[in-house]
Design an enzyme around this catalytic site. Structure first.
Site, PDB file in Angstrom:
ATOM      1  N   ILE A  22       2.106 -10.961   2.529  1.00  0.00           N
ATOM      2  CA  ILE A  22       1.097 -11.422   1.570  1.00  0.00           C
ATOM      3  C   ILE A  22       0.156 -10.299   1.142  1.00  0.00           C
ATOM      4  O   ILE A  22      -0.726 -10.518   0.306  1.00  0.00           O
ATOM      5  CB  ILE A  22       0.278 -12.595   2.153  1.00  0.00           C
ATOM      6  CG1 ILE A  22      -0.409 -12.189   3.460  1.00  0.00           C
ATOM      7  CG2 ILE A  22       1.163 -13.808   2.374  1.00  0.00           C
ATOM      8  CD1 ILE A  22      -1.325 -13.263   4.044  1.00  0.00           C
ATOM      9  N   GLY A  25      -1.929  -2.516   2.975  1.00  0.00           N
ATOM     10  CA  GLY A  25      -3.109  -1.663   2.984  1.00  0.00           C
ATOM     11  C   GLY A  25      -2.797  -0.341   3.646  1.00  0.00           C
ATOM     12  O   GLY A  25      -1.637  -0.026   3.951  1.00  0.00           O
ATOM     13  N   GLY A  26      -3.854   0.442   3.888  1.00  0.00           N
ATOM     14  CA  GLY A  26      -3.669   1.756   4.466  1.00  0.00           C
ATOM     15  C   GLY A  26      -3.123   1.728   5.883  1.00  0.00           C
ATOM     16  O   GLY A  26      -2.507   2.690   6.333  1.00  0.00           O
ATOM     17  N   VAL A  30       0.382  -6.970   5.641  1.00  0.00           N
ATOM     18  CA  VAL A  30      -0.223  -8.219   6.109  1.00  0.00           C
ATOM     19  C   VAL A  30       0.759  -9.346   5.836  1.00  0.00           C
ATOM     20  O   VAL A  30       1.306  -9.458   4.730  1.00  0.00           O
ATOM     21  CB  VAL A  30      -1.566  -8.504   5.402  1.00  0.00           C
ATOM     22  CG1 VAL A  30      -2.200  -9.782   5.948  1.00  0.00           C
ATOM     23  CG2 VAL A  30      -2.522  -7.327   5.594  1.00  0.00           C
ATOM     24  N   ASP A 134     -16.877  -0.459   4.514  1.00  0.00           N
ATOM     25  CA  ASP A 134     -15.894  -0.557   3.438  1.00  0.00           C
ATOM     26  C   ASP A 134     -16.062  -1.868   2.672  1.00  0.00           C
ATOM     27  O   ASP A 134     -15.083  -2.573   2.409  1.00  0.00           O
ATOM     28  CB  ASP A 134     -14.473  -0.430   3.988  1.00  0.00           C
ATOM     29  CG  ASP A 134     -13.474   0.011   2.920  1.00  0.00           C
ATOM     30  OD1 ASP A 134     -13.916   0.524   1.864  1.00  0.00           O
ATOM     31  OD2 ASP A 134     -12.262  -0.162   3.136  1.00  0.00           O
TER      32      ASP A 134
END
Length: 307
Positions: A22, A25-26, A30, A134
């Site tokens: 879904i 990222g870095g 996920v 962040d």
């Protein structure tokens, strides 16, 4: 868009059944997963290549234990062979990034409501002695509330750090996302809550203009302008010092009721769970039994009616 399940084990550590991808990222990907222990769907972050830096971030993130209605923090982790995963609540409404991309600038009431929820979440994070570092629209997750009021959850604590902890300084570099980092954070200053508040100001300006930081100009005339001005002060000593102070100012502003766009379930129905080894597929056996019954009935009719 959701992807397909990995070719590796369907179940990680005997607990998390990976269903569909879904996000990414870095730190890795996920996945929506089924938790065999709690019998509910969860979001699982799967660590990518296991460099020492990524492992350090992963360990730090799994140590975050902030429980708040407007925060999504990991509640468990597991490892099996070369897979390392973090599990957290599944938030199916996408993010504030999706909301802005699809609908453009948000009305003042909806922006104010989302900012209030973000500041409430940050207040809990700061009270736990942490700086998120962040804060940006992509990390502001949304529950799928449909036509109801939006419900924001602050997520992704991969670069969070204790307040003013020298172990997490990165001089002469910086940790965060360009455009949302406070000036002193970009220079590698020690983590401080006011850095998160500067990022809230950038997020607020993006909500009301629809523009990312790289395209933002002067703060426009807007009901939220007094708050944004106090958050985007370059000097941290002159900036609003706490999330509570920002909340008090926000709640004094003459903001109209939210009119905002609906927040749909962006994930859709979960894929069917893979059957684990040794499990009995009762539905399959029932279908086979039914088919055999039909075949037997047809044979009986043939035997009775044929001369």
């Amino acid at each position: 868009m959701p992807g397909t399940a990995p070719s590796g084990p369907a179940v990680v550590a005997g607990r998390y059944v990976l269903l569909d991808q879904i996000g990414s990222g870095g730190m890795g990907s996920v996945w929506r997963a089924w938790d065999e222990r709690t019998r509910c769907h969860v979001a699982v972050k799967v660590l990518g290549r296991h460099s020492s830096a990524l492992l350090a971030r992963f360990v730090r993130e799994q140590a975050i234990r902030v429980r708040h209605p407007h925060v999504v923090a990991p509640h468990g982790w597991a490892a099996e062979d070369d897979l390392v995963v973090l599990a957290m609540e599944l938030v199916p409404g996408g993010s504030v990034t999706d909301l802005i991309r699809e609908h453009g600038p948000l009305d003042a009431g909806t922006a104010a409501l989302l900012l209030e929820q973000l500041l409430l979440g940050l207040s809990a994070v700061h009270a736990a002695g942490l700086v998120h570092r962040d804060v940006k629209p992509a990390n502001l997750l949304l529950e799928a509330t449909g036509d109801g009021p939006p419900h924001l959850r602050l997520g992704d604590f991969g670069v969070a750090a204790p307040v003013a902890d020298r172990r997490f300084t990165t001089v002469p570099g910086a940790i965060g996302t360009d455009g949302y980092m406070a000036p002193e954070q970009a220079r590698g200053a020690l983590p401080e809550p006011t850095q998160d508040l500067y990022a809230v100001g950038r997020v607020a300006l993006e909500m009301v203009t629809g523009l990312p930081p790289s395209h933002q100009g002067a703060i426009p005339s807007h009901p939220l302008r007094p708050l944004v001005e106090r958050l985007l002060v370059a000097d941290p000593e002159q900036r609003l010092a706490t999330a509570e102070a920002a909340l008090r100012l926000l709640r004094r502003l003459p903001v109209p009721p939210p009119e905002g766009p609906p927040v749909p379930d962006r994930l859709g129905a979960a894929p069917r769970r893979r059957r684990t080894t040794g499990a009995v597929d009762w539905a399959g056996w029932a279908a086979v039994a039914g088919l055999l019954t039909v075949v037997a009935g047809c044979l009986w009719l043939l035997l009775v009616w044929l001369p």
